[in-house]
Write an enzyme that holds these catalytic residues in place. Structure first.
Site, PDB file in Angstrom:
ATOM      1  N   GLY A  97     -14.322 -56.662  84.280  1.00 33.70           N
ATOM      2  CA  GLY A  97     -13.967 -57.221  82.968  1.00 33.70           C
ATOM      3  C   GLY A  97     -12.914 -58.313  82.984  1.00 33.70           C
ATOM      4  N   THR A  98     -12.100 -58.392  84.037  1.00 33.56           N
ATOM      5  CA  THR A  98     -11.089 -59.457  84.044  1.00 33.56           C
ATOM      6  C   THR A  98     -11.643 -60.736  84.673  1.00 33.56           C
ATOM      7  OG1 THR A  98     -10.099 -59.045  86.218  1.00 33.56           O
ATOM      8  CG2 THR A  98      -9.292 -57.687  84.392  1.00 33.56           C
ATOM      9  N   GLY A  99     -12.882 -60.705  85.131  1.00 35.31           N
ATOM     10  CA  GLY A  99     -13.454 -61.851  85.837  1.00 35.31           C
ATOM     11  C   GLY A  99     -13.882 -62.974  84.906  1.00 35.31           C
ATOM     12  N   TYR A 100     -14.447 -64.019  85.513  1.00 35.91           N
ATOM     13  CA  TYR A 100     -14.777 -65.249  84.787  1.00 35.91           C
ATOM     14  C   TYR A 100     -15.767 -64.994  83.645  1.00 35.91           C
ATOM     15  CZ  TYR A 100     -16.295 -70.038  83.978  1.00 35.91           C
ATOM     16  OH  TYR A 100     -16.610 -71.236  83.404  1.00 35.91           O
TER      17      TYR A 100
ATOM     18  N   ARG B 166      -9.225 -51.042  87.854  1.00 32.31           N
ATOM     19  CA  ARG B 166      -9.225 -50.625  89.255  1.00 32.31           C
ATOM     20  C   ARG B 166      -7.807 -50.572  89.800  1.00 32.31           C
ATOM     21  NH1 ARG B 166     -11.196 -54.084  92.844  1.00 32.31           N
ATOM     22  NH2 ARG B 166     -10.877 -55.897  91.510  1.00 32.31           N
TER      23      ARG B 166
ATOM     24  N   LYS C 185      -4.405 -60.145  86.069  1.00 32.25           N
ATOM     25  CA  LYS C 185      -5.431 -59.155  85.718  1.00 32.25           C
ATOM     26  C   LYS C 185      -4.847 -58.066  84.816  1.00 32.25           C
ATOM     27  CE  LYS C 185      -8.705 -59.501  89.617  1.00 32.25           C
ATOM     28  NZ  LYS C 185      -9.937 -59.974  88.958  1.00 32.25           N
TER      29      LYS C 185
ATOM     30  N   LYS D 248     -28.967 -59.819  95.160  1.00 29.44           N
ATOM     31  CA  LYS D 248     -29.262 -59.371  93.788  1.00 29.44           C
ATOM     32  C   LYS D 248     -30.581 -58.592  93.748  1.00 29.44           C
ATOM     33  CE  LYS D 248     -26.236 -62.569  91.343  1.00 29.44           C
ATOM     34  NZ  LYS D 248     -26.062 -63.734  90.464  1.00 29.44           N
TER      35      LYS D 248
ATOM     36  N   ARG E 122     -31.453 -54.819  92.438  1.00 32.86           N
ATOM     37  CA  ARG E 122     -32.554 -54.545  91.508  1.00 32.86           C
ATOM     38  C   ARG E 122     -33.434 -53.414  92.034  1.00 32.86           C
ATOM     39  NH1 ARG E 122     -35.399 -59.760  88.652  1.00 32.86           N
ATOM     40  NH2 ARG E 122     -33.512 -60.743  87.845  1.00 32.86           N
TER      41      ARG E 122
ATOM     42  N   HIS F 281     -28.075 -74.041  96.269  1.00 29.99           N
ATOM     43  CA  HIS F 281     -28.295 -73.745  94.841  1.00 29.99           C
ATOM     44  C   HIS F 281     -28.553 -75.033  94.054  1.00 29.99           C
ATOM     45  CE1 HIS F 281     -25.857 -69.723  95.105  1.00 29.99           C
ATOM     46  NE2 HIS F 281     -26.910 -69.735  95.894  1.00 29.99           N
TER      47      HIS F 281
HETATM   48  P1  NDP Z   1     -15.552 -63.323  89.445  1.00 30.30           P
HETATM   49  O1  NDP Z   1     -15.388 -64.021  90.746  1.00 30.30           O
HETATM   50  O2  NDP Z   1     -14.751 -63.828  88.305  1.00 30.30           O
HETATM   51  O3  NDP Z   1     -15.267 -61.767  89.692  1.00 30.30           O
HETATM   52  C1  NDP Z   1     -15.617 -60.807  88.732  1.00 30.30           C
HETATM   53  C2  NDP Z   1     -15.007 -59.480  89.026  1.00 30.30           C
HETATM   54  O4  NDP Z   1     -15.511 -58.918  90.204  1.00 30.30           O
HETATM   55  C3  NDP Z   1     -13.510 -59.469  89.284  1.00 30.30           C
HETATM   56  O5  NDP Z   1     -12.796 -59.711  88.121  1.00 30.30           O
HETATM   57  C4  NDP Z   1     -13.324 -58.071  89.837  1.00 30.30           C
HETATM   58  O6  NDP Z   1     -13.237 -57.106  88.804  1.00 30.30           O
HETATM   59  C5  NDP Z   1     -14.677 -57.826  90.505  1.00 30.30           C
HETATM   60  N1  NDP Z   1     -14.469 -57.697  91.938  1.00 30.30           N
HETATM   61  C6  NDP Z   1     -14.253 -58.679  92.840  1.00 30.30           C
HETATM   62  N2  NDP Z   1     -14.068 -58.132  94.053  1.00 30.30           N
HETATM   63  C7  NDP Z   1     -14.158 -56.785  93.909  1.00 30.30           C
HETATM   64  C8  NDP Z   1     -14.041 -55.689  94.787  1.00 30.30           C
HETATM   65  N3  NDP Z   1     -13.803 -55.862  96.078  1.00 30.30           N
HETATM   66  N4  NDP Z   1     -14.205 -54.443  94.289  1.00 30.30           N
HETATM   67  C9  NDP Z   1     -14.452 -54.265  92.974  1.00 30.30           C
HETATM   68  N5  NDP Z   1     -14.542 -55.275  92.088  1.00 30.30           N
HETATM   69  C10 NDP Z   1     -14.403 -56.509  92.560  1.00 30.30           C
HETATM   70  O7  NDP Z   1     -17.103 -63.286  89.054  1.00 30.30           O
HETATM   71  P2  NDP Z   1     -17.943 -64.268  88.143  1.00 30.30           P
HETATM   72  O8  NDP Z   1     -17.691 -63.957  86.725  1.00 30.30           O
HETATM   73  O9  NDP Z   1     -17.735 -65.654  88.616  1.00 30.30           O
HETATM   74  O10 NDP Z   1     -19.436 -63.847  88.544  1.00 30.30           O
HETATM   75  C11 NDP Z   1     -20.148 -62.825  87.888  1.00 30.30           C
HETATM   76  C12 NDP Z   1     -21.653 -63.080  88.006  1.00 30.30           C
HETATM   77  O11 NDP Z   1     -21.983 -64.321  87.381  1.00 30.30           O
HETATM   78  C13 NDP Z   1     -22.167 -63.154  89.438  1.00 30.30           C
HETATM   79  O12 NDP Z   1     -23.376 -62.450  89.545  1.00 30.30           O
HETATM   80  C14 NDP Z   1     -22.392 -64.641  89.673  1.00 30.30           C
HETATM   81  O13 NDP Z   1     -23.451 -64.913  90.585  1.00 30.30           O
HETATM   82  C15 NDP Z   1     -22.735 -65.131  88.293  1.00 30.30           C
HETATM   83  N6  NDP Z   1     -22.325 -66.528  88.108  1.00 30.30           N
HETATM   84  C16 NDP Z   1     -23.224 -67.405  87.555  1.00 30.30           C
HETATM   85  C17 NDP Z   1     -22.880 -68.719  87.342  1.00 30.30           C
HETATM   86  C18 NDP Z   1     -23.834 -69.631  86.686  1.00 30.30           C
HETATM   87  O14 NDP Z   1     -23.593 -70.830  86.620  1.00 30.30           O
HETATM   88  N7  NDP Z   1     -24.925 -69.124  86.194  1.00 30.30           N
HETATM   89  C19 NDP Z   1     -21.545 -69.235  87.684  1.00 30.30           C
HETATM   90  C20 NDP Z   1     -20.656 -68.233  88.200  1.00 30.30           C
HETATM   91  C21 NDP Z   1     -21.060 -66.930  88.408  1.00 30.30           C
HETATM   92  P3  NDP Z   1     -11.864 -56.621  88.102  1.00 30.30           P
HETATM   93  O15 NDP Z   1     -11.895 -57.223  86.753  1.00 30.30           O
HETATM   94  O16 NDP Z   1     -11.966 -55.155  88.093  1.00 30.30           O
HETATM   95  O17 NDP Z   1     -10.748 -57.130  88.957  1.00 30.30           O
HETATM   96  C1  GO6 Z   2     -21.695 -73.519  91.467  1.00 28.95           C
HETATM   97  C2  GO6 Z   2     -24.189 -69.813  90.480  1.00 28.95           C
HETATM   98  C3  GO6 Z   2     -25.222 -70.268  89.687  1.00 28.95           C
HETATM   99  C4  GO6 Z   2     -24.333 -68.609  91.160  1.00 28.95           C
HETATM  100  C5  GO6 Z   2     -19.386 -76.221  92.613  1.00 28.95           C
HETATM  101  C6  GO6 Z   2     -25.486 -67.869  91.073  1.00 28.95           C
HETATM  102  C7  GO6 Z   2     -20.440 -75.291  94.557  1.00 28.95           C
HETATM  103  C8  GO6 Z   2     -19.573 -76.201  94.017  1.00 28.95           C
HETATM  104  C9  GO6 Z   2     -18.364 -77.315  90.820  1.00 28.95           C
HETATM  105  O1  GO6 Z   2     -23.818 -72.372  93.625  1.00 28.95           O
HETATM  106  O2  GO6 Z   2     -19.935 -70.453  91.688  1.00 28.95           O
HETATM  107  O3  GO6 Z   2     -27.425 -69.935  88.820  1.00 28.95           O
HETATM  108  O4  GO6 Z   2     -18.535 -77.182  92.165  1.00 28.95           O
HETATM  109  O5  GO6 Z   2     -27.700 -67.663  90.202  1.00 28.95           O
HETATM  110  O6  GO6 Z   2     -18.874 -77.083  94.801  1.00 28.95           O
HETATM  111  C10 GO6 Z   2     -22.728 -71.279  91.883  1.00 28.95           C
HETATM  112  C11 GO6 Z   2     -21.471 -72.130  91.925  1.00 28.95           C
HETATM  113  C12 GO6 Z   2     -22.944 -70.627  90.533  1.00 28.95           C
HETATM  114  C13 GO6 Z   2     -23.919 -72.086  92.303  1.00 28.95           C
HETATM  115  C14 GO6 Z   2     -20.364 -71.583  91.109  1.00 28.95           C
HETATM  116  C15 GO6 Z   2     -20.946 -74.427  92.357  1.00 28.95           C
HETATM  117  C16 GO6 Z   2     -20.079 -75.345  91.787  1.00 28.95           C
HETATM  118  C17 GO6 Z   2     -21.134 -74.402  93.724  1.00 28.95           C
HETATM  119  C18 GO6 Z   2     -26.381 -69.546  89.595  1.00 28.95           C
HETATM  120  C19 GO6 Z   2     -26.523 -68.333  90.314  1.00 28.95           C
HETATM  121  C20 GO6 Z   2     -27.344 -71.110  88.075  1.00 28.95           C
END
Ligand code: NDP
Ligand code: GO6
Length: 312
Positions: free
Chosen positions: A11-14, A35, A44, A138, A142, A270
């Site tokens: 929950g504290t993540g992005y 945690r 956090k 992933k 699933r 990606h």
């Molecule tokens: P973050 O990097 O912000 O991390 C999310 C949370 O993961 C942390 O806050 C922490 O939870 C938990 N975590 C990390 N390490 C551990 C550990 N060792 N043990 C337990 N918990 C841990 O994640 P994002 O929000 O960036 O990513 C979440 C999802 O979104 C991913 O599946 C990613 O692929 C996807 N994503 C998609 C993007 C897109 O453009 N579509 C871009 C970025 C991500 P806690 O809060 O408890 O500390």
């Molecule tokens: C995007 C992502 C997107 C993860 C950067 C899983 C490298 C970079 C801005 O690689 O974490 O679907 O610069 O299924 O230098 C990834 C990252 C996000 C994609 C961010 C990124 C940005 C990579 C997904 C996914 C769209």
């Protein structure tokens, strides 16, 4: 029917913090995993306290103690996991297998949303090394969910605007370039972009909805299906300044992977699938899937023209 109790793990993540926010806004009893491992991470702790102030319940549990996860999961109806999956952050998607185990043992969970929120990994069987690790992992999660017969929803959120739009899809920055912009191929391949708050809103919309049970929900609203060139044009209008376009042929882009560190290689893979191949838009949303803006037309999703104003 009473609203489901929702647990957010990560929950504290992005994206996790936006999902907690949406859950509270939509009036769900909201639980957030706290945690013990976060230790001295004051940011956090402060985020967790702000959730508590807004009405969330903080519940303690650790991934190194399966029993503690079972106890937590037993208190709720819906579990949403937003564990890190970003290669240049901590990247621990497979740790979710413990959560799946806990949900299976607890036996009460009506819906599980694993950490997906990106490209649909089921459509990425052909993905390039090493970036395919994201999708392979992933898919392992699933499979575990489906083998345990856990009711689920997979949210495919396409490109988060903060990672892909603010920078006009440039890989080395998160804000718009000043003079030059690299254009992937002809720049006309369509991708799909989402404001992160809208990812939270739509995700929470799906949790109690029978139409999304055991389905993939794509966040792909029609007005946010755009090419890189369209994004750049939007920005040029907003900023009043033309950028120099540097065309990057596919071969050059792929060749650039050599010599990069591992996280960057993952990123290049990606970006290749998204901006050259068009993997986010080259298919119809059919059997076993839904599109979020069709299911929830009442949500006024953020257009990228609006999103980009933040950067002006
Ligand atoms: P973050 O990097 O912000 O991390 C999310 C949370 O993961 C942390 O806050 C922490 O939870 C938990 N975590 C990390 N390490 C551990 C550990 N060792 N043990 C337990 N918990 C841990 O994640 P994002 O929000 O960036 O990513 C979440 C999802 O979104 C991913 O599946 C990613 O692929 C996807 N994503 C998609 C993007 C897109 O453009 N579509 C871009 C970025 C991500 P806690 O809060 O408890 O500390
Ligand atoms: C995007 C992502 C997107 C993860 C950067 C899983 C490298 C970079 C801005 O690689 O974490 O679907 O610069 O299924 O230098 C990834 C990252 C996000 C994609 C961010 C990124 C940005 C990579 C997904 C996914 C769209």
């Amino acid at each position: 029917m009473a609203k489901s109790k929702v647990l957010v793990v990560g929950g504290t993540g992005y994206i996790g913090r936006r999902i907690v926010k949406a859950s509270l806004e939509q009036g769900y009893p909201t639980y957030v995993l706290q945690r013990p491992e976060i230790g001295l991470d004051v940011d956090k702790v402060q985020i967790l306290l702000s959730f508590k102030k807004q009405g969330a319940r903080l519940v303690e549990g650790s991934f190194s103690d399966i029993q503690s996860l079972i106890e937590v999961v037993k208190q709720v109806d819906v579990v949403i996991c937003t564990m890190s999956g970003v290669h240049f952050r901590s990247h621990n998607i497979l740790l979710q297998l413990k959560l799946v185990e806990a949900i299976k043992a607890a036996g009460n969970v009506k819906r599980f949303l694993p950490s997906e929120f990106g490209m649909d990994p089921a459509r990425m069987e052909h993905a390039l090394e090493p970036g395919r690790v994201t999708f392979d992992e992933k898919m392992i999660v699933r499979r575990a969910i489906e083998e345990a017969n856990i009711p689920h929803t997979y949210v495919s959120a396409n490109c988060f605007a903060g990672y892909f739009v603010g920078n006009l899809c440039q890989m080395d920055r998160l804000t718009p370039p000043k003079d030059k912009v690299n254009i992937y191929g002809d720049g006309n391949v369509k991708a799909a972009f989402m404001d992160e708050d809208d990812v939270g809103t739509y995700t929470i919309k799906t949790i109690d909805d029978p139409r999304t049970l055991n389905k993939t929900v794509f966040l792909r609203p029609p007005e946010n299906i755009l090419s890189q060139r369209q994004l750049v044009e939007n920005w040029e209008k907003l900023s009043g300044k033309k950028l120099q376009k540097v065309t990057i042929p596919q071969e050059d882009f792929l060749a650039s992977m050599k010599g990069l560190d591992y996280p960057s290689q993952v990123g290049v893979g990606h970006f290749f699938h998204i901006f050259y191949e068009g993997c986010l838009t080259n298919f119809e949303i059919g059997e076993g899937a839904e599109e979020a803006s069709r299911l929830y037309p009442e949500v006024r999703y953020t257009r990228m023209e609006e999103f980009l104003k933040l950067y002006a």
